[in-house]
Design an enzyme around this catalytic site. Structure first.
Site, PDB file in Angstrom:
ATOM      1  CG  MET A  71      -1.742   1.108   1.428  1.00 18.73           C
ATOM      2  SD  MET A  71      -2.722   1.240   2.998  1.00 18.73           S
ATOM      3  CE  MET A  71      -3.946   0.014   2.615  1.00 18.73           C
ATOM      4  CG  LEU A  75      -6.434   4.641   0.909  1.00 22.50           C
ATOM      5  CD1 LEU A  75      -5.284   4.627   1.870  1.00 22.50           C
ATOM      6  CD2 LEU A  75      -7.825   5.071   1.438  1.00 22.50           C
ATOM      7  CG  LEU A 108      -8.456   0.062   0.280  1.00 20.46           C
ATOM      8  CD1 LEU A 108      -7.868  -1.182   0.645  1.00 20.46           C
ATOM      9  CD2 LEU A 108      -7.488   1.162   0.452  1.00 20.46           C
ATOM     10  NE  ARG A 112      -3.977   0.226  -6.712  1.00 18.51           N
ATOM     11  CZ  ARG A 112      -4.430   1.323  -7.431  1.00 18.51           C
ATOM     12  NH1 ARG A 112      -3.730   2.722  -7.442  1.00 18.51           N
ATOM     13  NH2 ARG A 112      -5.533   1.524  -7.738  1.00 18.51           N
ATOM     14  CE1 TYR A 113      -4.579   2.898  -3.432  1.00 19.25           C
ATOM     15  CE2 TYR A 113      -3.977   1.719  -1.608  1.00 19.25           C
ATOM     16  CZ  TYR A 113      -4.634   1.812  -2.487  1.00 19.25           C
ATOM     17  OH  TYR A 113      -5.713   0.646  -2.516  1.00 19.25           O
ATOM     18  CG  HIS A 130      -6.419  -2.269   7.416  1.00 20.81           C
ATOM     19  ND1 HIS A 130      -7.693  -2.051   6.958  1.00 20.81           N
ATOM     20  CD2 HIS A 130      -5.753  -1.130   7.233  1.00 20.81           C
ATOM     21  CE1 HIS A 130      -7.735  -0.752   6.550  1.00 20.81           C
ATOM     22  NE2 HIS A 130      -6.500  -0.075   6.797  1.00 20.81           N
ATOM     23  CG  ASP A 132       6.803  -0.480  13.505  1.00 21.50           C
ATOM     24  OD1 ASP A 132       5.645  -1.189  13.862  1.00 21.50           O
ATOM     25  OD2 ASP A 132       7.918  -0.503  13.853  1.00 21.50           O
ATOM     26  CD  GLU A 150      -2.363   1.539   8.528  1.00 23.86           C
ATOM     27  OE1 GLU A 150      -1.162   1.827   8.614  1.00 23.86           O
ATOM     28  OE2 GLU A 150      -3.236   1.742   7.583  1.00 23.86           O
ATOM     29  CD  GLU A 169      -6.023   1.745  13.770  1.00 22.34           C
ATOM     30  OE1 GLU A 169      -7.093   1.357  14.074  1.00 22.34           O
ATOM     31  OE2 GLU A 169      -5.671   2.146  12.505  1.00 22.34           O
TER      32      GLU A 169
END
Length: 426
Positions: free
Chosen positions: A59, A75, A81, A148-149, A259, A336, A339, A343
């Site tokens: 990602m 995203l 997604l 991807r983003y 996730h 890491d 998230e 989070e």
């Protein structure tokens, strides 16, 4: 041999179909160090089947707070997604614009950006060093990263491949190695769809499966129960359990956190929940079920229904019940990023009221056991002669995405070019 033949037969069958249609400072005991700079890979002499491009797909994440806006925009625009329906291109930019200031603040509190690029490049470079030794016939192995983003995006990676002498009439082999151990159409599937798009844009729009001189692709699309992955997770859990007094250690509850996914994706038939559960079970088998455990889900976005129970709610409810010795394990992440560092560390653990007893197992990051596992997975794939896994050819029962179907057919069609490259007779 039987499984290899069945995979090739599947890939050839799919190939025929494609020819017709193509900061709050982190708590002292929760700090996580960033990656050390990766040294240049020392390549051995080119093998008979090399060089080989090893492309890590993930990602990604913004390396600086200035990149957050573009990251979120990409995203929320990805219907694989976060499916928002026909209004995706309208709602996505609105959501990303609204969330950008909040997410920028979160990244500023974990050091000003995501460490995922540093870790991905480090892991890939170290893996390639090992591959050069254990798979000399496919050496040199050259590391590439395709996010991807975030940068480096798939387009940038592909253009670098072409500049480095792959494709453009020169051919060559590349392996798309997903860094999501458990397959989901919304993660690995989305990355493969993006790779398929850029292949056709940069190497010619053609219905031909293997145009002369184009890059031949193969895919490592899932590895949820690989023994090396399981061992790496288990060692990090054991190290964290050792921080508790011996008399309390067996009563610590392990909370595996992955996730979450929208229930619309789950109900479509996505394999992700089952594959995450398979990883959890394999890790617990390795630990001989030493502790009680649960699987929970994090990072829900928006008002729609997502897979639960949520990690934050799970911790809060256990603490209320008097269970304060808890270890969080990020079971679907290979390094890491926000998230884990924000989070889990700052929100879930920080808000628990018990940061001394609610802990998190270290992420895989630079674990030598994990990096060796990556090399073993890659070596087995390179030696298998398979373009894709047998499972990859099966679409979700409720899938209606033509993009998904075309992408799967393309990667399956690479079997013919791979056989030719490896000298396999039909």
């Amino acid at each position: 041999m039987a499984s290899r033949l069945s995979t090739r037969q599947l890939c050839q069958g799919l190939s025929r179909g494609s020819s017709q249609r193509l900061v709050l400072a982190p708590l002292a005991n929760q700090k996580r160090s960033l990656a050390t700079p990766a040294h240049p890979v020392t390549q051995d002499e080119t093998g008979s089947k090399g060089p080989t491009a090893m492309v890590f797909m993930n990602m990604g994440g913004p390396s600086t707070t200035d990149e957050v806006g573009d990251f979120l925009s990409r995203l929320f625009s990805d219907g694989d997604l976060i499916p928002l329906g026909r209004l995706q291109n309208y709602i996505g930019p609105i959501l990303s614009a609204r969330r950008t200031p909040k997410i920028q603040k979160q990244y500023s509190e974990i050091g000003g950006g995501s460490p995922i690029r540093k870790w991905s490049e480090y892991q890939n470079a170290e893996m390639c060093k090992i591959l050069d030794k254990i798979s000399p016939q496919t050496a040199p192995h050259k590391p590439y990263t395709a996010f991807r983003y975030a940068n480096p995006l798939t387009e940038e990676m592909y253009q670098t491949l072409l500049k480095d002498g792959f494709g453009n009439g020169k051919g060559g082999r590349a392996v798309a190695f997903t860094q999501y151990p458990q397959y989901s159409c919304s993660t690995t599937g989305s990355s493969l769809n993006d790779l398929w798009r850029w292949r056709h844009r940069l190497e010619g729009k053609t219905n031909e499966a293997n145009p002369a001189g184009s890059i031949t692709w193969s895919v490592i699309d899932r590895w949820p129960t690989h023994p090396g992955l399981v061992e790496a997770f288990a060692q990090n859990i054991e190290a964290k359990l050792a921080e508790y007094p011996e008399e309390r250690r067996k009563d610590v509850v392990l909370l595996f956190s992955a996730h979450s996914l929208p229930m619309s994706v789950v109900n479509r038939g996505d394999t992700y929940p089952a594959e995450v559960a398979a990883t959890v079970h394999a890790v617990m088998q390795r630990l001989k079920f030493s502790n009680q455990y649960r699987l929970c889900w994090q990072s829900q976005v928006g008002p729609s229904a997502w897979l639960g129970p949520q990690t934050s709610d799970t911790v809060e409810n256990y603490v209320k019940k008097g269970q304060k010795d808890l270890v969080l394990i990020p079971i679907a992440f290979t390094s890491d990023h926000i998230e884990t560092l924000y989070e889990l560390d700052l929100e879930v653990i920080g808000d628990s009221g018990h940061p001394d007893t609610v802990k998190r197992a270290d992420s895989l990051n630079g674990s030598p056991v994990f990096i060796q596992a990556l090399a073993d997975i890659a070596k087995d794939h390179l030696a298998s002669g398979q373009a894709c896994s047998f499972q990859m050819g099966l679409r979700c029962p409720a899938c209606t995405s033509e993009r998904c179907g075309e992408s799967k057919r393309f990667f399956a069609s690479q079997q013919q070019g791979l056989d030719s490259l490896l000298g396999v007779k039909a």
